[in-house]
Design a protein around this motif. Sequence first.
Motif, PDB file in Angstrom:
ATOM      1  N   HIS A  92      -1.856   5.127  10.053  1.00 30.21           N
ATOM      2  CA  HIS A  92      -0.775   5.785   9.121  1.00 30.21           C
ATOM      3  C   HIS A  92      -1.814   6.803   8.422  1.00 30.21           C
ATOM      4  CE1 HIS A  92       2.286   3.387  10.850  1.00 30.21           C
ATOM      5  NE2 HIS A  92       1.363   2.153  10.375  1.00 30.21           N
ATOM      6  N   ALA A  93      -1.530   8.068   8.394  1.00 36.68           N
ATOM      7  CA  ALA A  93      -2.148   9.204   7.617  1.00 36.68           C
ATOM      8  C   ALA A  93      -1.631   9.054   6.185  1.00 36.68           C
ATOM      9  CB  ALA A  93      -2.077  10.426   8.292  1.00 36.68           C
ATOM     10  N   VAL A 109      -6.553   6.969   5.339  1.00 33.89           N
ATOM     11  CA  VAL A 109      -5.774   6.243   6.517  1.00 33.89           C
ATOM     12  C   VAL A 109      -5.553   4.829   6.288  1.00 33.89           C
ATOM     13  CG1 VAL A 109      -6.029   5.636   9.022  1.00 33.89           C
ATOM     14  CG2 VAL A 109      -7.035   7.783   8.053  1.00 33.89           C
ATOM     15  N   LEU A 110      -4.297   4.603   6.519  1.00 37.99           N
ATOM     16  CA  LEU A 110      -3.943   3.170   6.254  1.00 37.99           C
ATOM     17  C   LEU A 110      -3.999   2.237   7.882  1.00 37.99           C
ATOM     18  CD1 LEU A 110      -2.474   0.568   5.248  1.00 37.99           C
ATOM     19  CD2 LEU A 110      -0.388   1.674   5.577  1.00 37.99           C
ATOM     20  N   LEU A 111      -4.816   1.320   7.910  1.00 44.98           N
ATOM     21  CA  LEU A 111      -4.875   0.756   9.269  1.00 44.98           C
ATOM     22  C   LEU A 111      -4.042  -0.666   9.154  1.00 44.98           C
ATOM     23  CD1 LEU A 111      -6.359   0.909  11.911  1.00 44.98           C
ATOM     24  CD2 LEU A 111      -8.398  -0.056  10.941  1.00 44.98           C
ATOM     25  N   ASP A 112      -3.362  -1.188  10.053  1.00 43.49           N
ATOM     26  CA  ASP A 112      -2.961  -2.229  10.077  1.00 43.49           C
ATOM     27  C   ASP A 112      -3.428  -3.383  10.723  1.00 43.49           C
ATOM     28  OD1 ASP A 112      -0.756  -1.498   8.361  1.00 43.49           O
ATOM     29  OD2 ASP A 112       0.430  -0.886   9.904  1.00 43.49           O
ATOM     30  N   SER A 113      -3.264  -4.766  10.299  1.00 40.97           N
ATOM     31  CA  SER A 113      -3.650  -6.048  11.157  1.00 40.97           C
ATOM     32  C   SER A 113      -2.816  -6.925  10.600  1.00 40.97           C
ATOM     33  CB  SER A 113      -4.978  -6.016  10.780  1.00 40.97           C
ATOM     34  OG  SER A 113      -5.579  -7.402  11.537  1.00 40.97           O
ATOM     35  N   TYR A 114      -2.483  -7.721  11.683  1.00 38.55           N
ATOM     36  CA  TYR A 114      -1.943  -9.349  11.492  1.00 38.55           C
ATOM     37  C   TYR A 114      -3.116  -9.783  10.357  1.00 38.55           C
ATOM     38  CZ  TYR A 114       0.943  -8.614  15.445  1.00 38.55           C
ATOM     39  OH  TYR A 114       1.966  -8.382  16.257  1.00 38.55           O
ATOM     40  N   VAL A 134       1.078  -1.138   0.123  1.00 37.21           N
ATOM     41  CA  VAL A 134      -0.047  -0.037  -0.170  1.00 37.21           C
ATOM     42  C   VAL A 134       0.873   1.257   0.088  1.00 37.21           C
ATOM     43  CG1 VAL A 134      -1.638   1.389   1.401  1.00 37.21           C
ATOM     44  CG2 VAL A 134      -1.781  -0.995   1.028  1.00 37.21           C
ATOM     45  N   LEU A 135       1.959   1.221   0.857  1.00 37.34           N
ATOM     46  CA  LEU A 135       2.880   2.368   0.904  1.00 37.34           C
ATOM     47  C   LEU A 135       3.457   2.524  -0.492  1.00 37.34           C
ATOM     48  CD1 LEU A 135       4.603   1.829   4.270  1.00 37.34           C
ATOM     49  CD2 LEU A 135       2.747   3.652   3.842  1.00 37.34           C
ATOM     50  N   ARG A 136       3.854   1.674  -1.254  1.00 39.74           N
ATOM     51  CA  ARG A 136       4.648   1.503  -2.346  1.00 39.74           C
ATOM     52  C   ARG A 136       3.571   2.316  -3.568  1.00 39.74           C
ATOM     53  NH1 ARG A 136       8.872  -0.900  -4.915  1.00 39.74           N
ATOM     54  NH2 ARG A 136       9.205  -2.337  -3.193  1.00 39.74           N
ATOM     55  N   ALA A 137       2.385   1.802  -3.394  1.00 38.46           N
ATOM     56  CA  ALA A 137       1.250   2.340  -4.377  1.00 38.46           C
ATOM     57  C   ALA A 137       1.084   3.821  -4.245  1.00 38.46           C
ATOM     58  CB  ALA A 137       0.126   1.485  -4.116  1.00 38.46           C
ATOM     59  N   HIS A 138       1.547   4.196  -2.975  1.00 40.15           N
ATOM     60  CA  HIS A 138       1.306   5.759  -2.769  1.00 40.15           C
ATOM     61  C   HIS A 138       2.699   6.463  -2.725  1.00 40.15           C
ATOM     62  CE1 HIS A 138      -2.553   4.482  -0.855  1.00 40.15           C
ATOM     63  NE2 HIS A 138      -3.023   5.718  -1.221  1.00 40.15           N
ATOM     64  N   GLY A 139       3.565   5.560  -3.237  1.00 37.03           N
ATOM     65  CA  GLY A 139       4.697   6.523  -3.358  1.00 37.03           C
ATOM     66  C   GLY A 139       5.663   6.723  -2.108  1.00 37.03           C
ATOM     67  N   LEU A 140       5.218   5.945  -1.253  1.00 37.49           N
ATOM     68  CA  LEU A 140       5.992   6.094   0.085  1.00 37.49           C
ATOM     69  C   LEU A 140       6.981   5.086   0.490  1.00 37.49           C
ATOM     70  CD1 LEU A 140       2.658   7.171   1.848  1.00 37.49           C
ATOM     71  CD2 LEU A 140       4.561   8.771   1.187  1.00 37.49           C
ATOM     72  N   ARG A 141       7.889   5.412   1.406  1.00 36.35           N
ATOM     73  CA  ARG A 141       9.031   4.537   1.765  1.00 36.35           C
ATOM     74  C   ARG A 141       8.486   3.860   2.997  1.00 36.35           C
ATOM     75  NH1 ARG A 141      13.837   4.326  -0.806  1.00 36.35           N
ATOM     76  NH2 ARG A 141      14.106   6.282  -2.140  1.00 36.35           N
ATOM     77  N   SER A 142       8.406   2.547   3.446  1.00 37.22           N
ATOM     78  CA  SER A 142       8.208   1.888   4.355  1.00 37.22           C
ATOM     79  C   SER A 142       8.755   2.391   5.806  1.00 37.22           C
ATOM     80  CB  SER A 142       8.121   0.475   4.203  1.00 37.22           C
ATOM     81  OG  SER A 142       9.400  -0.144   3.924  1.00 37.22           O
ATOM     82  N   GLY A 143      10.032   2.906   5.596  1.00 39.22           N
ATOM     83  CA  GLY A 143      10.654   3.247   6.817  1.00 39.22           C
ATOM     84  C   GLY A 143      10.011   4.095   7.954  1.00 39.22           C
ATOM     85  N   ALA A 144       9.225   5.040   7.328  1.00 41.81           N
ATOM     86  CA  ALA A 144       8.668   5.953   8.083  1.00 41.81           C
ATOM     87  C   ALA A 144       7.310   5.467   8.392  1.00 41.81           C
ATOM     88  CB  ALA A 144       8.462   7.214   7.247  1.00 41.81           C
ATOM     89  N   TYR A 145       6.611   4.327   8.338  1.00 41.36           N
ATOM     90  CA  TYR A 145       5.421   3.777   8.298  1.00 41.36           C
ATOM     91  C   TYR A 145       5.763   2.631   8.913  1.00 41.36           C
ATOM     92  CZ  TYR A 145       4.176   7.904   5.534  1.00 41.36           C
ATOM     93  OH  TYR A 145       4.095   9.164   4.920  1.00 41.36           O
ATOM     94  N   ARG A 146       5.816   2.308  10.137  1.00 38.82           N
ATOM     95  CA  ARG A 146       6.191   0.856  10.982  1.00 38.82           C
ATOM     96  C   ARG A 146       4.725   0.216  10.836  1.00 38.82           C
ATOM     97  NH1 ARG A 146       5.804  -0.849  16.179  1.00 38.82           N
ATOM     98  NH2 ARG A 146       7.019  -2.508  16.544  1.00 38.82           N
TER      99      ARG A 146
END
Length: 219
Positions: A169-170, A176-181, A150-162
């Motif tokens: 994550h905004a 909003v990106l919401l994470d789940s196992y 999802v981050l890649r699709a938004h052009g974002l690096r994963s390091g800043a979004y754990r």
Amino acid sequence: MKSIYDPGCRRCARLAAFLDSVRREQPSYFCKPVAPFGDPQASLLIVGLAPGMHGANRTGRPFTGDFAGILLYQTLHKFDLSNSPVSVSADDPLELIRARITNSVKCLPPQNKPLPVEVKECNLYLQAELAQSPEVRVILALGAIAHVAVLRAHGLRSGAYRFAHGAEHALSGGRVLLDSYHCSRYNTQTRRLTTPMFEAVVERAVALLDAPPQAASRR
């Protein structure tokens, strides 16, 4: 404009060859890239990993016919995001409400483990899906691979979004990106992910959908 789905895609040679071999052994299986499923005007997009051998790869619908779909569809139904708590086949009467399900990788990978280059290659379809879905306000990533996709699709690096279960994550555009196992058999049987844990994340997703846009984007 790039399509969000190509049923004849063979961009990843390893995955294409693997699908060919599975098709020879299981001629009744779907054995093609699996299309997104759900409300075309969805405000919630759920992103999984990849089709399961005897689930989506067999039935042609995400999370349908395998263990991982049991908890997912029960929970979606509990929070009024579907009209049924079970998903049996691609032609059953199940409908999603305000929600759509897609995968980071559209084809079945060997041992359920796509290579990083395959996730990257398939990201073109996720990028297109997000670009053509302005109504999507919340993206629920099931697992770390989906989170990174999802981050890649938004052009974002994963390091800043754990990635962390329940993390928010905004993203741009008020999303909003919401994470789940991931709701896999392994995670649920080892209780890394319990039913209350997963229900809490989906409940939060619904709350974000129902919140004013400015309130959802502040978190």
